[in-house]
Design a protein around this motif. Structure first.
Motif, mmCIF file in Angstrom:
data_model
loop_
_atom_site.group_PDB
_atom_site.id
_atom_site.type_symbol
_atom_site.label_atom_id
_atom_site.label_comp_id
_atom_site.label_asym_id
_atom_site.label_seq_id
_atom_site.Cartn_x
_atom_site.Cartn_y
_atom_site.Cartn_z
ATOM 1 N N TYR A 135 0.840 -1.189 0.000
ATOM 2 C CA TYR A 135 0.000 0.000 0.000
ATOM 3 C C TYR A 135 0.883 1.249 0.000
ATOM 4 C CZ TYR A 135 -3.341 -3.440 1.919
ATOM 5 O OH TYR A 135 -4.119 -4.546 2.144
ATOM 6 N N LEU A 136 0.296 2.362 -0.408
ATOM 7 C CA LEU A 136 1.007 3.642 -0.353
ATOM 8 C C LEU A 136 0.025 4.798 -0.484
ATOM 9 C CD1 LEU A 136 3.775 5.168 -0.361
ATOM 10 C CD2 LEU A 136 3.609 5.178 -2.852
ATOM 11 N N ALA A 137 0.260 5.837 0.308
ATOM 12 C CA ALA A 137 -0.348 7.137 0.072
ATOM 13 C C ALA A 137 0.711 7.955 -0.662
ATOM 14 C CB ALA A 137 -0.727 7.806 1.392
ATOM 15 N N PRO A 138 0.625 8.070 -1.988
ATOM 16 C CA PRO A 138 1.710 8.689 -2.761
ATOM 17 C C PRO A 138 2.030 10.106 -2.303
ATOM 18 C CG PRO A 138 0.127 7.627 -4.217
ATOM 19 C CD PRO A 138 -0.475 7.616 -2.856
ATOM 20 N N ILE A 142 -7.183 -0.310 6.382
ATOM 21 C CA ILE A 142 -7.082 -1.486 5.504
ATOM 22 C C ILE A 142 -6.066 -2.473 6.074
ATOM 23 C CG2 ILE A 142 -6.465 -2.315 3.209
ATOM 24 C CD1 ILE A 142 -7.300 0.429 2.111
ATOM 25 N N TYR A 143 -4.928 -1.961 6.464
ATOM 26 C CA TYR A 143 -3.864 -2.825 6.991
ATOM 27 C C TYR A 143 -4.327 -3.553 8.254
ATOM 28 C CZ TYR A 143 0.684 -4.304 8.777
ATOM 29 O OH TYR A 143 1.736 -5.051 9.252
ATOM 30 N N GLN A 144 -5.065 -2.864 9.079
ATOM 31 C CA GLN A 144 -5.585 -3.475 10.305
ATOM 32 C C GLN A 144 -6.477 -4.672 9.984
ATOM 33 O OE1 GLN A 144 -6.784 -0.789 13.595
ATOM 34 N NE2 GLN A 144 -8.777 -1.806 13.476
ATOM 35 N N LEU A 190 4.827 -1.591 2.775
ATOM 36 C CA LEU A 190 4.594 -0.197 2.408
ATOM 37 C C LEU A 190 5.494 0.133 1.224
ATOM 38 C CD1 LEU A 190 2.801 2.106 3.504
ATOM 39 C CD2 LEU A 190 4.790 2.911 4.786
ATOM 40 N N PHE A 191 4.881 0.543 0.128
ATOM 41 C CA PHE A 191 5.608 0.814 -1.110
ATOM 42 C C PHE A 191 6.444 2.085 -0.954
ATOM 43 C CE2 PHE A 191 6.004 1.629 -5.713
ATOM 44 C CZ PHE A 191 6.280 0.346 -6.161
ATOM 45 N N ASP A 192 7.506 2.184 -1.725
ATOM 46 C CA ASP A 192 8.398 3.336 -1.696
ATOM 47 C C ASP A 192 7.636 4.617 -2.035
ATOM 48 O OD1 ASP A 192 10.561 5.048 -1.800
ATOM 49 O OD2 ASP A 192 11.188 4.420 -3.802
ATOM 50 N N ASP A 193 7.783 5.655 -1.193
ATOM 51 C CA ASP A 193 7.011 6.882 -1.396
ATOM 52 C C ASP A 193 7.819 7.994 -2.056
ATOM 53 O OD1 ASP A 193 8.664 7.590 0.688
ATOM 54 O OD2 ASP A 193 7.079 8.385 1.977
ATOM 55 N N GLU A 194 8.878 7.629 -2.764
ATOM 56 C CA GLU A 194 9.634 8.647 -3.495
ATOM 57 C C GLU A 194 8.724 9.352 -4.496
ATOM 58 O OE1 GLU A 194 13.596 9.088 -6.376
ATOM 59 O OE2 GLU A 194 13.000 7.129 -5.601
ATOM 60 N N TYR A 195 8.809 10.661 -4.536
ATOM 61 C CA TYR A 195 7.947 11.472 -5.395
ATOM 62 C C TYR A 195 8.262 11.235 -6.872
ATOM 63 C CZ TYR A 195 5.950 15.718 -7.508
ATOM 64 O OH TYR A 195 5.250 16.595 -8.284
ATOM 65 N N GLU A 196 7.223 10.988 -7.660
ATOM 66 C CA GLU A 196 7.361 10.813 -9.104
ATOM 67 C C GLU A 196 6.480 11.868 -9.780
ATOM 68 O OE1 GLU A 196 7.869 10.696 -12.500
ATOM 69 O OE2 GLU A 196 9.098 9.028 -11.754
ATOM 70 N N SER A 224 -7.567 12.262 -2.125
ATOM 71 C CA SER A 224 -6.782 11.396 -1.230
ATOM 72 C C SER A 224 -6.614 10.043 -1.905
ATOM 73 C CB SER A 224 -7.492 11.239 0.114
ATOM 74 O OG SER A 224 -7.599 12.486 0.771
ATOM 75 N N THR A 225 -5.390 9.775 -2.365
ATOM 76 C CA THR A 225 -5.148 8.657 -3.275
ATOM 77 C C THR A 225 -4.447 7.505 -2.575
ATOM 78 O OG1 THR A 225 -5.020 10.195 -5.135
ATOM 79 C CG2 THR A 225 -4.096 7.996 -5.473
ATOM 80 N N ILE A 226 -4.997 6.317 -2.790
ATOM 81 C CA ILE A 226 -4.531 5.085 -2.141
ATOM 82 C C ILE A 226 -4.026 4.147 -3.230
ATOM 83 C CG2 ILE A 226 -5.304 3.041 -0.849
ATOM 84 C CD1 ILE A 226 -7.605 5.282 0.080
ATOM 85 N N LEU A 227 -2.753 3.851 -3.193
ATOM 86 C CA LEU A 227 -2.160 2.904 -4.139
ATOM 87 C C LEU A 227 -2.209 1.501 -3.533
ATOM 88 C CD1 LEU A 227 -0.341 2.248 -6.683
ATOM 89 C CD2 LEU A 227 1.609 2.647 -5.159
ATOM 90 N N ILE A 228 -2.691 0.537 -4.326
ATOM 91 C CA ILE A 228 -2.654 -0.875 -3.940
ATOM 92 C C ILE A 228 -1.884 -1.633 -5.006
ATOM 93 C CG2 ILE A 228 -3.985 -2.938 -3.343
ATOM 94 C CD1 ILE A 228 -6.318 -1.168 -2.584
ATOM 95 N N GLU A 229 -0.907 -2.421 -4.568
ATOM 96 C CA GLU A 229 -0.063 -3.208 -5.474
ATOM 97 C C GLU A 229 -0.209 -4.690 -5.129
ATOM 98 O OE1 GLU A 229 2.176 -2.172 -7.851
ATOM 99 O OE2 GLU A 229 2.504 -0.035 -7.465
#
Length: 385
Positions: free
Chosen positions: A179-182, A204-206, A218-224, A238-243
């Motif tokens: 997961y990630l909040a970019p 979600i994680y809970q 937790l996915f890498d949050d480096e800015y792209e 409010s954006t939620i990334l799921i991988e």
């Protein structure tokens, strides 16, 4: 919400026509046309090769949530989970009623139908759509960007697949989900928009950590700056990334799709109930990070050049020309002390004879044999089953 109980009845709403990762645009169009009248279907535009890109609206609540999948044509897990969600939303139960009353969903499955046709990441122009937010030279990027501007969602779910070689820090287990909040800026700042995404992810994680202990990262949050998730976050969604990553003995991600669906449903319930407002950022930040400490194949106690070593082998997965299957090419990715690593398949080569050559960064082309019994064998990068 009892996620475990919902998953126990998964077969009741699983979209069974999507049984592997290689379904095409025509397959999902067939499913979209069968949706009940409570779903409002709109064609947003067409891809480079003229395939329709569609949005499906559902719900009558005030909180707007946008979900989109398969920006990368070979990342199909989110799309499978969305069609399971469509089926679930047609059931009569408490959570469906809650979502209907609280949220309005805008769902865009298969943003990149041309990529899905050939099972490739990029679109027909060979552009990575998720690196085309700024210039928007691709029609698919234009469509997705315009859809967010028109709908102006409070929350967004950005649905992707990641390589199966990601692991979870401290566990030596595959990162089945990440997961990630970019980030919305280079400083990786936290404002209220990003904070809300973090808090939903904490919810979600809970829910999911109990189902997938030590297999969520937790996915890498480096800015792209070119990516949609980062820019949607900056625009106020409010954006939620799921991988979707890897899971033992699940190459077509049929088990992972269940956990993926559960992640989406848990996030939607958090938003509908506003339970995320009681969460803490610390719970998001405590999710273990993604690492790379697993291999596809790990072989211990190989005698190579007179010393005892471990050999780490990974494959590259490439689509066949029909876009309906893939082939795997195995190469030697590490040699030496790999005692701190794990793998999807592990072999013990003690007392085995090496036939062929093991060379770093080269195709796997060897066999390990003992008393005429082959432990494992490769030929020019192909695993001999």
């Amino acid at each position: 919400m009892d996620i475990k109980s919902i998953l126990a009845h998964y077969s009741a709403f699983e979209e069974k026509t999507l049984s592997n990762r290689f379904f095409k645009h025509k397959d999902i169009i067939r499913l979209i046309t069968r949706l009940s009248l409570e779903f409002n279907v709109e064609q947003l535009g067409i891809s480079v090769k003229g395939k329709s890109i569609n949005a499906i609206k559902w719900g009558k609540g005030e909180t707007k949530v946008m979900l989109w999948s398969q920006m990368h044509g070979d990342e199909a897990t989110g799309t499978m989970a969305l069609f399971d969600l469509f089926n679930f939303l047609q059931k009569e139960n408490e959570i469906v009623n809650l979502l209907n009353e609280s949220c309005e969903l805008l769902i865009i499955p298969m943003v990149n139908p041309d990529g899905a046709e050939m099972f490739t990441r990029r679109n027909a122009q060979q552009i990575d759509i998720n690196r085309d937010f700024l210039q928007t030279v691709t029609p698919e990027a234009k469509i997705l960007r315009q859809a967010r501007e028109n709908f102006n969602p409070h929350f967004g779910f950005n649905l992707h697949d990641q390589t199966t070689l990601w692991s979870v820090d401290g566990t030596l287990k595959p990162a089945t989900l990440s997961y990630l909040a970019p980030a919305f800026d280079k400083a990786v700042s936290i404002n209220d928009v990003r904070k809300n995404a973090m808090l939903v992810i904490a919810d979600i994680y809970q829910d999911l950590n109990e189902l997938l202990p030590q297999q969520i990262g937790l996915f890498d949050d480096e800015y792209e700056p070119r990516a949609f998730g980062d820019n949607f976050q900056n625009a106020g969604t409010s954006t939620i990334l799921i991988e979707a990553g890897g899971y033992h003995n699940d190459p077509e991600k049929q088990k992972i799709r269940q956990y993926y669906f559960a992640s989406i449903l848990s996030g939607l319930a958090s938003i509908a109930q506003k339970s995320y407002t009681s969460q803490r950022i610390e719970h998001y930040l405590s999710i273990p990070k993604n690492t790379k400490q697993i291999f596809h194949i790990l072989i211990h106690n190989v005698i190579l050049n007179g010393i005892d070593v471990s050999v780490g082998i990974n494959y590259d997965e490439c689509p066949n020309s029909d876009g309906c299957s893939t082939y795997k090419t195995y190469s030697i990715q590490d040699i030496g002390d790999l005692s701190f690593c794990e793998a999807y398949a592990t072999y013990e080569a003690k007392n085995h004879t090496l036939k062929g050559e093991i060379a770093f960064n080269k195709l796997a082309n060897f066999s390990l044999v003992m008393d005429s019994v082959t432990l494992v064998s490769f030929e020019n990068g192909n695993l001999i089953e």
